[in-house]
Enzyme design. Structure first.
Site, short mmCIF file in Angstrom:
data_model
loop_
_atom_site.label_atom_id
_atom_site.label_comp_id
_atom_site.label_asym_id
_atom_site.label_seq_id
_atom_site.Cartn_x
_atom_site.Cartn_y
_atom_site.Cartn_z
N GLU A 1 -1.62 1.12 -4.84
CA GLU A 1 -1.27 -0.30 -4.66
C GLU A 1 -0.79 -0.65 -3.25
O GLU A 1 -0.52 -1.82 -2.96
CB GLU A 1 -0.18 -0.68 -5.66
CG GLU A 1 1.25 -0.27 -5.27
CD GLU A 1 1.60 1.19 -5.51
OE1 GLU A 1 2.78 1.54 -5.34
OE2 GLU A 1 0.70 1.97 -5.87
N CYS B 1 2.87 6.37 -9.84
CA CYS B 1 3.93 7.29 -9.44
C CYS B 1 5.02 7.37 -10.52
O CYS B 1 4.78 7.94 -11.56
CB CYS B 1 4.48 6.92 -8.07
SG CYS B 1 5.37 8.29 -7.27
N HIS C 1 -0.01 6.27 -5.06
CA HIS C 1 0.26 4.85 -4.86
C HIS C 1 -0.98 4.12 -4.35
O HIS C 1 -1.07 3.77 -3.17
CB HIS C 1 1.39 4.69 -3.84
CG HIS C 1 2.75 5.06 -4.34
ND1 HIS C 1 3.53 4.20 -5.08
CD2 HIS C 1 3.46 6.20 -4.22
CE1 HIS C 1 4.68 4.79 -5.39
NE2 HIS C 1 4.66 6.00 -4.87
#
Length: 235
Positions: free
Chosen positions: A177, A87, A175
């Site tokens: 993660e 991001c 994202h």
């Protein structure tokens, strides 16, 4: 100093599942808060792999540490070591490579379906991925493609979701993660920033629907990115 350096910009955007992957592999890593000046004095010649996480600020904001981080990323690119941006991290990589970052007329938020770009068929970054998959999104800025970049992914609301540059740089708009706990934290603390009447945003109920299953699928997406990134670093 550790083999892996993770650059962060706010408590709300930690390495999350990336840290779990590194711990499971026994990889040593340092986590720095760039916005708090923790990058100052760090030996940029030491890390073997770099990850850059997200944040609510814009690359275009007049924050003095942004220029410092862009300069550090340019040094890492010169060193030809693997770098992955998430991001804001992807936008910082785009800026370090000379591309522009602009504000979109809306915010893209929630689980968004990715489409492979036509030039991405041979990318090793996508070798683990099915034809259809989603990545969690929360952004109002988007990056242009740097000169020489290979476009990888797009979504309905954001043409440039990912690019590769050379064989060692991956910039992501989304994202991968995220963990369940981190998504719940965002939805609890940042709900006032959402507007479900915008078609580019999912409702909070839709984001939470089957959250465990969606995060497990997202973890697999992320682990493929991270496995290739670490392989490039010899870790």
């Amino acid at each position: 100093m550790a083999d892996v350096l993770i650059l962060t910009h706010i408590d709300y955007c930690p390495p999350a599942h990336l840290a779990q992957v590194l711990q499971a592999r026994g990889c040593s890593f340092d986590v720095l808060r760039v916005d708090l000046g923790e990058l100052h004095g760090y030996d940029l010649e030491r890390p073997k792999a770099i990850a850059v996480m997200g944040g609510p600020m814009s690359v275009n904001d007049p924050l003095p540490w942004i220029a410092d981080e862009v300069a550090a990323l340019q040094r890492f690119i010169e060193r030809d070591i693997p770098i992955i941006g998430h991001c804001l991290g992807g936008q910082l990589l785009a800026k370090a490579l000379g591309a522009t970052i602009r504000r979109m007329p809306y915010t893209e938020a929630g689980w968004q379906r990715m489409q492979r770009r036509s030039k991405a068929t041979d990318s090793p970054w996508l070798a683990h991925l099915p034809e259809a998959f989603s990545i969690f999104q929360w952004h109002g800025d988007t990056f242009a493609l740097p000169d020489g970049a290979q476009p990888l992914l797009s979504s309905r609301w954001c043409d440039n979701q990912a690019f590769a540059w050379g064989d060692k740089v991956l910039a992501l708009q989304g994202h991968p993660e995220m963990t369940e706990a981190l998504i719940e934290l965002w939805l609890d603390d940042w709900a006032h920033l959402l507007d479900a009447s915008q078609p580019s945003q999912q409702s909070i109920a839709d984001m939470r629907d089957d959250l465990g299953g969606k995060v497990r699928a997202l973890n697999q997406v992320a682990e493929g990115f991270y496995a290739h990134w670490l392989k490039l670093a010899g870790l």
